[in-house]
Design a protein around this motif. Structure first.
Motif, PDB file in Angstrom:
ATOM      1  N   TYR A  90       0.878  -1.250   0.112  1.00 23.96           N
ATOM      2  CA  TYR A  90      -0.006  -0.110  -0.027  1.00 23.96           C
ATOM      3  C   TYR A  90       0.716   1.115   0.071  1.00 23.96           C
ATOM      4  CZ  TYR A  90      -3.733  -3.317   1.373  1.00 23.96           C
ATOM      5  OH  TYR A  90      -4.734  -4.379   1.492  1.00 23.96           O
ATOM      6  N   PRO A  91       0.314   2.378  -0.560  1.00 26.72           N
ATOM      7  CA  PRO A  91       0.823   3.673  -0.526  1.00 26.72           C
ATOM      8  C   PRO A  91       0.811   4.218   1.016  1.00 26.72           C
ATOM      9  CG  PRO A  91      -0.694   3.937  -1.668  1.00 26.72           C
ATOM     10  CD  PRO A  91      -0.892   2.496  -1.276  1.00 26.72           C
ATOM     11  N   VAL A  92       1.661   5.250   1.355  1.00 26.78           N
ATOM     12  CA  VAL A  92       1.360   5.822   2.611  1.00 26.78           C
ATOM     13  C   VAL A  92       1.231   7.255   2.710  1.00 26.78           C
ATOM     14  CG1 VAL A  92       2.536   5.930   5.052  1.00 26.78           C
ATOM     15  CG2 VAL A  92       3.017   4.006   3.540  1.00 26.78           C
ATOM     16  N   LEU A  93       0.167   7.730   3.400  1.00 24.79           N
ATOM     17  CA  LEU A  93      -0.041   9.282   3.577  1.00 24.79           C
ATOM     18  C   LEU A  93       0.415   9.529   5.185  1.00 24.79           C
ATOM     19  CD1 LEU A  93      -0.964  12.287   3.443  1.00 24.79           C
ATOM     20  CD2 LEU A  93      -3.274  11.210   3.588  1.00 24.79           C
ATOM     21  N   TYR A  94       1.423  10.244   5.311  1.00 20.81           N
ATOM     22  CA  TYR A  94       1.948  10.810   6.769  1.00 20.81           C
ATOM     23  C   TYR A  94       1.215  12.152   6.979  1.00 20.81           C
ATOM     24  CZ  TYR A  94       5.653   7.440   6.463  1.00 20.81           C
ATOM     25  OH  TYR A  94       6.444   6.157   6.367  1.00 20.81           O
ATOM     26  N   LEU A  95       0.437  12.173   8.326  1.00 23.49           N
ATOM     27  CA  LEU A  95      -0.369  12.818   8.462  1.00 23.49           C
ATOM     28  C   LEU A  95      -0.127  13.755   9.863  1.00 23.49           C
ATOM     29  CD1 LEU A  95      -4.046  11.772   8.050  1.00 23.49           C
ATOM     30  CD2 LEU A  95      -2.978  13.836   6.678  1.00 23.49           C
ATOM     31  N   GLN A  96       0.298  15.128   9.788  1.00 26.85           N
ATOM     32  CA  GLN A  96       0.801  15.835  11.126  1.00 26.85           C
ATOM     33  C   GLN A  96      -0.174  16.640  11.625  1.00 26.85           C
ATOM     34  OE1 GLN A  96       3.593  13.474  11.602  1.00 26.85           O
ATOM     35  NE2 GLN A  96       3.712  15.225  13.030  1.00 26.85           N
ATOM     36  N   HIS A  97      -0.244  16.787  12.905  1.00 25.97           N
ATOM     37  CA  HIS A  97      -1.071  17.743  13.732  1.00 25.97           C
ATOM     38  C   HIS A  97      -0.659  19.068  14.003  1.00 25.97           C
ATOM     39  CE1 HIS A  97       1.809  17.543  16.848  1.00 25.97           C
ATOM     40  NE2 HIS A  97       1.916  16.159  16.555  1.00 25.97           N
ATOM     41  N   PRO A 142      -7.075   2.466  -1.369  1.00 26.34           N
ATOM     42  CA  PRO A 142      -6.781   2.151   0.042  1.00 26.34           C
ATOM     43  C   PRO A 142      -5.297   2.444   0.363  1.00 26.34           C
ATOM     44  CG  PRO A 142      -7.732   0.151  -1.214  1.00 26.34           C
ATOM     45  CD  PRO A 142      -7.425   1.291  -2.199  1.00 26.34           C
ATOM     46  N   MET A 143      -5.097   3.008   1.400  1.00 20.46           N
ATOM     47  CA  MET A 143      -3.563   3.469   1.767  1.00 20.46           C
ATOM     48  C   MET A 143      -3.555   3.411   3.378  1.00 20.46           C
ATOM     49  SD  MET A 143      -4.329   7.494   1.299  1.00 20.46           S
ATOM     50  CE  MET A 143      -5.183   7.624  -0.018  1.00 20.46           C
ATOM     51  N   ILE A 144      -2.216   3.441   3.674  1.00 24.51           N
ATOM     52  CA  ILE A 144      -2.010   3.563   5.083  1.00 24.51           C
ATOM     53  C   ILE A 144      -1.704   4.843   5.439  1.00 24.51           C
ATOM     54  CG2 ILE A 144       0.022   2.855   6.677  1.00 24.51           C
ATOM     55  CD1 ILE A 144       0.481   0.523   4.919  1.00 24.51           C
ATOM     56  N   ILE A 186       8.136  -2.456   8.457  1.00 24.99           N
ATOM     57  CA  ILE A 186       7.245  -3.198   9.426  1.00 24.99           C
ATOM     58  C   ILE A 186       6.072  -3.181   8.668  1.00 24.99           C
ATOM     59  CG2 ILE A 186       5.819  -2.994  11.356  1.00 24.99           C
ATOM     60  CD1 ILE A 186       7.936  -1.886  13.153  1.00 24.99           C
ATOM     61  N   TYR A 187       5.509  -2.282   7.865  1.00 28.14           N
ATOM     62  CA  TYR A 187       4.069  -2.412   7.197  1.00 28.14           C
ATOM     63  C   TYR A 187       4.476  -2.448   5.734  1.00 28.14           C
ATOM     64  CZ  TYR A 187       2.877  -0.752  11.530  1.00 28.14           C
ATOM     65  OH  TYR A 187       2.413  -0.744  13.038  1.00 28.14           O
ATOM     66  N   ARG A 188       3.584  -3.146   5.075  1.00 29.56           N
ATOM     67  CA  ARG A 188       3.852  -3.497   3.591  1.00 29.56           C
ATOM     68  C   ARG A 188       3.224  -2.117   2.818  1.00 29.56           C
ATOM     69  NH1 ARG A 188      -0.003  -7.335   5.166  1.00 29.56           N
ATOM     70  NH2 ARG A 188      -1.437  -6.797   3.575  1.00 29.56           N
ATOM     71  N   THR A 189       4.502  -1.577   2.850  1.00 26.19           N
ATOM     72  CA  THR A 189       4.229  -0.211   1.963  1.00 26.19           C
ATOM     73  C   THR A 189       4.832  -0.584   0.577  1.00 26.19           C
ATOM     74  OG1 THR A 189       6.350   0.489   2.555  1.00 26.19           O
ATOM     75  CG2 THR A 189       4.523   1.133   3.861  1.00 26.19           C
ATOM     76  N   ILE A 190       4.602   0.507  -0.115  1.00 25.14           N
ATOM     77  CA  ILE A 190       5.224   0.465  -1.630  1.00 25.14           C
ATOM     78  C   ILE A 190       6.163   1.677  -1.251  1.00 25.14           C
ATOM     79  CG2 ILE A 190       5.094   0.956  -3.895  1.00 25.14           C
ATOM     80  CD1 ILE A 190       2.241   0.271  -3.955  1.00 25.14           C
ATOM     81  N   PRO A 191       7.420   1.231  -1.114  1.00 30.14           N
ATOM     82  CA  PRO A 191       8.576   2.457  -0.412  1.00 30.14           C
ATOM     83  C   PRO A 191       9.138   3.215  -1.438  1.00 30.14           C
ATOM     84  CG  PRO A 191       9.730   0.225  -0.423  1.00 30.14           C
ATOM     85  CD  PRO A 191       8.066   0.029  -0.918  1.00 30.14           C
ATOM     86  N   HIS A 195       4.657   6.579  -4.161  1.00 30.68           N
ATOM     87  CA  HIS A 195       3.552   6.113  -3.280  1.00 30.68           C
ATOM     88  C   HIS A 195       3.773   6.628  -1.836  1.00 30.68           C
ATOM     89  CE1 HIS A 195       3.962   3.613  -6.699  1.00 30.68           C
ATOM     90  NE2 HIS A 195       2.748   3.315  -6.559  1.00 30.68           N
ATOM     91  N   ARG A 196       4.246   7.778  -1.630  1.00 22.97           N
ATOM     92  CA  ARG A 196       4.430   8.298  -0.132  1.00 22.97           C
ATOM     93  C   ARG A 196       3.928   9.897  -0.457  1.00 22.97           C
ATOM     94  NH1 ARG A 196       9.603   7.747   0.540  1.00 22.97           N
ATOM     95  NH2 ARG A 196       9.507   5.663   1.199  1.00 22.97           N
ATOM     96  N   ALA A 197       3.082  10.308   0.508  1.00 24.58           N
ATOM     97  CA  ALA A 197       2.477  11.491   0.585  1.00 24.58           C
ATOM     98  C   ALA A 197       2.651  11.933   2.018  1.00 24.58           C
ATOM     99  CB  ALA A 197       0.978  11.663   0.224  1.00 24.58           C
ATOM    100  N   MET A 198       2.709  13.320   2.067  1.00 22.18           N
ATOM    101  CA  MET A 198       2.474  14.022   3.486  1.00 22.18           C
ATOM    102  C   MET A 198       1.702  15.110   3.736  1.00 22.18           C
ATOM    103  SD  MET A 198       5.821  15.357   5.961  1.00 22.18           S
ATOM    104  CE  MET A 198       5.490  16.006   7.481  1.00 22.18           C
ATOM    105  N   ALA A 199       0.969  15.253   4.926  1.00 18.36           N
ATOM    106  CA  ALA A 199       0.145  16.471   4.753  1.00 18.36           C
ATOM    107  C   ALA A 199       0.121  16.900   6.098  1.00 18.36           C
ATOM    108  CB  ALA A 199      -1.254  16.245   4.328  1.00 18.36           C
ATOM    109  N   GLY A 200      -0.234  18.075   6.648  1.00 16.90           N
ATOM    110  CA  GLY A 200      -0.279  18.520   8.020  1.00 16.90           C
ATOM    111  C   GLY A 200      -0.710  19.807   7.995  1.00 16.90           C
TER     112      GLY A 200
END
Lengths: 404, 404
Positions: A175-182, A212-214, A281-286, A290-295
């Motif tokens: 899966y691709p990954v979206l990192y979300l910051q507070h 579907p994404m992490i 640790i997770y089944r990402t597409i590294p 396939h990597r996003a970030m938002a905050g």
């Protein structure tokens, strides 16, 4: 630097202006807020979105509730019971506080939510579009608490990882990954709790609107100093901040604080510790596609700094009512074509009420447009520097991701 | 030390009796409690386990802190800052509250913990054996928030599932399950947060003392009525309860409450919804020899009811300072041999301080022994009806499980 301060000042203006309003008469259709602890009848919200608060304080001389930008005097009813009904509140989630004879505390009738660096009470005011973050009859992902050791910080850290529905059923799928910051004064609980990130993604995925994404929500309250000594930092601000910062036990020196340095403190943890841990640790597409970030707010500033410095690692970038690190934008403005070639989506979001007071995100959007930097600009109708704005940002941003 | 402990237990059992104690002088080695929100210096605990509390309440006339069975008057220092230092506290986790001019609220300096049906402040007092629940350099499992629909309750429910280290790395391995229930007025957050269930298991598994297993913590605050109407229920009690129950918005009738019926309310959800869900989603070994249940206080009563009624589904049973449903014990006492043949471990735990005031668990143990019902009895030294007792119970119980 300057726009950050302007943004925060605006948020303070929206968040803590005392005003005198006579208690309203609540409608008979008032119902307990969903943010109450189970069994508590108050606060109640009626169909016009007026909220009635109640507190037992038999010996108090003055009790107020601070919510949604207003500070309301409560009046003593029978037997030490204080009550007030507010004018209609803005839809969405608001931090709020009780002020009992000068002490700013959480309402014991409410669940608590970490904001402005302490455990606030919070009230969920029904929104016309609340269906998109509701707990619905769709497949649900998990939100996993994951502990990992940070070599940068020399400490164990806890982050939250959303795995989409079916993650365990399909062990060959990655899966691709979206990192979300507070935001500032919040922590890794913000997106799973106030932000309802898991329900928003569950619903988008079920509707076929997002892949579907992490999702990963970590604690971005990182300072550039070692974990042992906590240096000076700016005072809590933004919406929902307590009127006074008086509960702070230490009088933190505010001189000499470098906000840009503060924003970039998280970058090293994320690049060196968090992303490698998630990818192992997770089944990402590294890869970057396939990597996003938002905050949001401060987390938006962290997002720009981290992604712009590491465009080999990110192809999707979101700033939700973001702080704007001018030096990093100056750099990408030197090479718009190069930026466009690498970044698939640059998303900017703000609320219309927020924008009226502080148009800096709109101005940033226009500046990027003028320079030929491709970006998506979204305005959340009728909301300020608060979580409904950011929930909607996520609803708008997630469908744009990983479409190649 | 002993008279202090006895006094505290008495206060705890009787529900926070006020007492007058002059403020102590804290040691210069006092350090912030680990349960404080980040950056907060107070409460502080010194090496003699005296705790110093601080609250800003410039307009208040009386401020008290209620902690560990004592209620302490705070004194106004400079500029509306109230402080007090308690006598030495008992090691372990204590709920505590601030009382500001009659309003019982959480201390804004503390993280919050759901107990007595609201979001309490809590203080972690260092224990001599705290290593067993510390976050150590061992492989860590995950704590997963899992949503599932209950057909019994007609509602979406959230439970926490601990998956042991390596769960995702070995997709062919299946695991036994221990269901863990909280006490009255608490919820599914109790075991992962106050109880530190994941760290206890991480450490036991790393030391080879317990088999890798799945833990499940669900919300046992289920009444035998429908989810729509919340009936009368007993008032919050046990340690950490607020002195008054006055913040309750509704005056709940207490007459006619059937505690046994309340205890059994969770049984149907667990048997019909929760266990089938866990066995379908997680890689469990779905038979009685690989399924255990334990609970504390009310959750102990729920454990006895649920397991004794369903011995085809459980082979391991733990009661941690449990409520004792006499009718169910009367039934198993009719056939000790039959019970022994089916139940591999029946575990009973209590704290020595708790036992001095209420020896009912010791008496139950002796009664079972006399009747020839095999059981393991454990006493936690120096602790009362509080979480350190139950953390130790888990440490003692988990190694006994799934040894066949």
């Amino acid at each position: 630097m300057k726009p950050i301060l302007v943004g925060m000042a605006a948020a303070v203006l929206l968040g803590a202006q005392p005003r005198s309003v006579r208690s309203q008469t609540p409608g008979s259709d008032a119902r307990p807020a969903t943010t109450n602890v189970p069994g508590q009848q108050y606060p109640k919200i009626d169909s016009r979105l007026r909220a009635t608060f109640r507190l037992v304080a038999p010996g108090a001389t003055k009790v107020q509730v601070s919510v949604g930008g207003g500070k309301y005097d409560m009046t003593e009813d029978t037997a030490g019971v204080w009550m007030v009904t507010t004018p209609p509140l803005v839809p969405g989630f608001h931090y709020y506080t009780m002020i009992i004879d000068g002490a700013t505390v959480a309402d014991p009738n409410s669940k608590t939510f970490f904001g402005s660096s302490w455990e606030h009470s919070g009230i969920e005011v029904p929104a016309p579009d609340e269906d998109f973050y509701a707990t619905k009859d769709v497949p649900h992902g998990e939100v996993r608490a994951r502990w990992y050791y940070s070599n940068v910080r020399h400490e164990w850290r806890k982050c939250f990882v959303y795995t989409p529905p079916g993650y365990d059923d399909h062990p060959a799928v990655r899966y691709p990954v979206l990192y979300l910051q507070h935001g500032f004064g919040e922590n890794q609980y913000g997106w799973p709790t106030q932000g309802k990130m898991n329900f928003i993604l569950d619903n988008l995925i079920a509707a076929g609107k997002a892949k579907p994404m992490i999702l990963v929500a970590d604690n971005g309250d990182i300072e550039t100093f070692g974990p042992g000594g906590r240096p000076s930092r700016p005072a809590p601000s933004a919406s929902g901040g307590r009127g006074d910062a008086g509960q702070r036990g230490d009088a933190r020196a505010r001189g000499g604080f470098d906000f840009n340095s503060f924003l970039s403190g998280f970058e090293s943890v994320m690049i060196n510790d968090e992303i490698p841990m998630i990818d192992s640790i997770y089944r990402t597409i590294p890869d970057r596609d396939h990597r996003a970030m938002a905050g949001l707010s401060m987390g938006g500033g962290q997002t720009f700094i981290t992604t712009f410095d590491n465009l080999d690692k990110f192809a999707y970038i979101g700033g939700f009512s973001p702080a704007v690190p001018q030096d990093r934008f100056a750099k990408i403005l030197e090479d718009p074509a190069g930026f466009n070639a690498r970044v698939r989506v640059l998303f900017l979001g703000t609320g219309t009420v927020e924008r009226e007071h502080n148009p800096n995100i709109l101005q940033l959007h226009e500046r990027l447009d003028s320079a030929g930097i491709r970006n998506v600009y979204y305005e959340s109708p009728g909301t300020a520097h608060e979580w409904l704005t950011w929930r909607r940002d996520l609803r708008e941003f997630a469908p744009l991701l990983f479409k190649q």
